[in-house]
Design an enzyme around this catalytic site. Sequence first.
Site, PDB file in Angstrom:
ATOM      1  N   ALA A 114       6.039 -10.651   3.079  1.00  0.00           N
ATOM      2  CA  ALA A 114       6.304 -10.941   4.335  1.00  0.00           C
ATOM      3  C   ALA A 114       7.807 -10.230   4.871  1.00  0.00           C
ATOM      4  O   ALA A 114       8.833 -10.900   4.679  1.00  0.00           O
ATOM      5  CB  ALA A 114       6.483 -12.699   4.671  1.00  0.00           C
ATOM      6  N   PRO A 118       7.163 -10.714  14.812  1.00  0.00           N
ATOM      7  CA  PRO A 118       6.624 -10.321  16.071  1.00  0.00           C
ATOM      8  C   PRO A 118       7.598  -9.194  16.728  1.00  0.00           C
ATOM      9  O   PRO A 118       7.032  -8.435  17.678  1.00  0.00           O
ATOM     10  CB  PRO A 118       7.047 -11.880  16.798  1.00  0.00           C
ATOM     11  CG  PRO A 118       6.744 -12.846  15.822  1.00  0.00           C
ATOM     12  CD  PRO A 118       7.599 -11.999  14.795  1.00  0.00           C
ATOM     13  N   SER A 122       7.375  -1.567  12.573  1.00  0.00           N
ATOM     14  CA  SER A 122       7.908  -0.173  12.180  1.00  0.00           C
ATOM     15  C   SER A 122       9.510  -0.175  11.863  1.00  0.00           C
ATOM     16  O   SER A 122       9.836   0.272  10.901  1.00  0.00           O
ATOM     17  CB  SER A 122       7.484   0.975  13.063  1.00  0.00           C
ATOM     18  OG  SER A 122       6.203   1.280  13.174  1.00  0.00           O
ATOM     19  N   THR A 148      -0.709 -10.595   5.476  1.00  0.00           N
ATOM     20  CA  THR A 148      -1.798 -10.633   4.716  1.00  0.00           C
ATOM     21  C   THR A 148      -1.845 -11.479   3.561  1.00  0.00           C
ATOM     22  O   THR A 148      -0.842 -11.978   2.888  1.00  0.00           O
ATOM     23  CB  THR A 148      -1.671  -9.096   3.920  1.00  0.00           C
ATOM     24  OG1 THR A 148      -1.893  -8.198   4.992  1.00  0.00           O
ATOM     25  CG2 THR A 148      -3.285  -8.903   3.184  1.00  0.00           C
ATOM     26  N   ASP A 230       7.166   1.665  -1.614  1.00  0.00           N
ATOM     27  CA  ASP A 230       6.575   2.795  -2.261  1.00  0.00           C
ATOM     28  C   ASP A 230       5.370   2.729  -3.019  1.00  0.00           C
ATOM     29  O   ASP A 230       4.644   3.389  -3.264  1.00  0.00           O
ATOM     30  CB  ASP A 230       7.714   3.350  -2.963  1.00  0.00           C
ATOM     31  CG  ASP A 230       8.795   4.179  -1.962  1.00  0.00           C
ATOM     32  OD1 ASP A 230       8.629   4.118  -0.776  1.00  0.00           O
ATOM     33  OD2 ASP A 230      10.100   4.197  -2.701  1.00  0.00           O
ATOM     34  N   ARG A 258     -33.679   8.565   5.308  1.00  0.00           N
ATOM     35  CA  ARG A 258     -33.972   8.721   6.755  1.00  0.00           C
ATOM     36  C   ARG A 258     -34.892  10.122   7.086  1.00  0.00           C
ATOM     37  O   ARG A 258     -34.225  11.157   6.475  1.00  0.00           O
ATOM     38  CB  ARG A 258     -32.876   8.640   7.422  1.00  0.00           C
ATOM     39  CG  ARG A 258     -33.119   8.950   8.968  1.00  0.00           C
ATOM     40  CD  ARG A 258     -33.742   7.697   9.674  1.00  0.00           C
ATOM     41  NE  ARG A 258     -34.055   8.209  11.188  1.00  0.00           N
ATOM     42  CZ  ARG A 258     -34.723   7.420  11.930  1.00  0.00           C
ATOM     43  NH1 ARG A 258     -35.232   6.191  11.550  1.00  0.00           N
ATOM     44  NH2 ARG A 258     -34.729   7.822  13.376  1.00  0.00           N
ATOM     45  N   GLU A 353       1.453  -1.411   6.100  1.00  0.00           N
ATOM     46  CA  GLU A 353       2.224  -0.484   5.034  1.00  0.00           C
ATOM     47  C   GLU A 353       2.657   0.557   5.441  1.00  0.00           C
ATOM     48  O   GLU A 353       3.050   1.374   4.771  1.00  0.00           O
ATOM     49  CB  GLU A 353       1.569  -0.566   3.563  1.00  0.00           C
ATOM     50  CG  GLU A 353       1.140  -1.905   3.023  1.00  0.00           C
ATOM     51  CD  GLU A 353       0.999  -2.156   1.582  1.00  0.00           C
ATOM     52  OE1 GLU A 353       1.844  -1.513   0.923  1.00  0.00           O
ATOM     53  OE2 GLU A 353       0.211  -3.208   1.266  1.00  0.00           O
ATOM     54  N   GLY A 354       3.071   0.663   6.774  1.00  0.00           N
ATOM     55  CA  GLY A 354       3.688   1.667   7.251  1.00  0.00           C
ATOM     56  C   GLY A 354       2.708   2.803   8.012  1.00  0.00           C
ATOM     57  O   GLY A 354       1.795   3.079   7.511  1.00  0.00           O
ATOM     58  N   SER A 356       0.748   5.645   9.914  1.00  0.00           N
ATOM     59  CA  SER A 356       0.878   7.200   9.354  1.00  0.00           C
ATOM     60  C   SER A 356       2.176   7.917  10.259  1.00  0.00           C
ATOM     61  O   SER A 356       2.617   8.768   9.609  1.00  0.00           O
ATOM     62  CB  SER A 356      -0.431   7.999  10.229  1.00  0.00           C
ATOM     63  OG  SER A 356      -1.535   7.425   9.655  1.00  0.00           O
TER      64      SER A 356
END
Length: 375
Positions: A114, A118, A122, A148, A230, A258, A353-354, A356
């Site tokens: 955690a 709120p 980032s 999560t 990391d 298909r 987790e960060g 892009s």
Amino acid sequence: MIQQTAREFADNEIAPAADAHNREQRFPLEIVKKLGELGFLGMLIPTEYGGTALGNFSMVLALEEVNRACASTGVTMSVHNSLCSGPIVHWANEELKQKYLPRMATGELIGAYALSEPDSGSDAASLSTSAVKDGSNYVLNGTKNFITTGADADVFIVMVRTDKEHKSRGITAFILEPDMKGFAVGRKEDKLGLRASSTTQLIFEDLRVPASQMLGEEGEGFKIAMHTLDGGRIGIASQAVGIAQACLDASVKYAQEREAFGEPIGKFQAVQWKLADMATGIEAARLMVYNAARLKDDGQRHTKEAAMAKLFASEVCNDIAREAVQVHGGAGYLEDFPVERYFRDARITEIYEGTSEIQRVVISRQLLKDLYQRH
Ligand code: CAA
């Protein structure tokens, strides 16, 4: 052998139930417990604490397979290993290791992490959940966001503010348990994807945690959080590879079955080239994941390589998920075909987790490190 074991378990036990778990937003507890029995929840835990100590390279092999079948199960496994058992192995004292690791290795205890709040995502160092020292305890107040496995975990690594004067150096990490007085699991989020994984708020109201539950030293929490991420980012990168591989497998199958204009659509170059590009992107992403995992296993700095693997794999995964739906045409837009779930699950890999954008910050700062040190 590890890859084969994970592949068989993913095909035989995870995949058949994945759609139902996701549709019903039901945490796959029984499957997660079986991952524990297979040793997949103690992959970073030394054998003296009951782990398999197989390391990061073995773990990404297993994670790719699990995520190929169900990304909700995959993120549970990744967070448990990398973001929860990882920092306990690395930063906890002997007493805490004995207290948590043996039961985490078997899956008796499931782990979570955690950091976000709120008002701080980032910009993680601006977190504001407070921890005020009171004798041999700390009193915690605040709210954590987007956690999560929040509703299903038993052990939480939690970053809190012990010093308001210093931004990143005023953060401390604690190990919390949900039955501590003042610990409440808040709202469960209704998400686009990963619907079998619980994402919740955590609310701390005058939660008294003994100082003995501290991970590392007071003020070391941000460093612990970043060092931990990391490793976690390698796990999410392997999740992206797993989802992308699932997209490719489904697309190859559909292209063979298909028919349009009198022949299987796999006979058309427009479809063939999509499949070729998907497979090439996956291969490149997978090798980046392997490289980052090997560096970590070698004890080498892997901040940049983990961020690169996460950035590249998650973007490739989203491109592939879009193309997989395209190969399926209208069918890909239906719940009846698995690519609909893969497309929704893929999206989060570019965010958690960060984002892009944050991975690009991390990579460029490593490139310009000298400049940062000089100024
Ligand atoms: N390893 C060790 N230490 C590190 C580090 C690393 N990778 N990165 C930074 N640090 C240290 C720095 O050396 C510095 O230490 P000193 O004070 O001793 O100099 C300190 O941490 C502060 O570093 P920065 O100045 O670089 O910190 P910053 O405030 O500029 O933030 C950031 C950097 C990269 C933007 C960081 O805030 C970040 O990664 N943000 C994204 C947060 C994130 O990924 N959140 C994900 C939530 S968890 C999650 O998503 C789990 C899940 O659900 C699956």
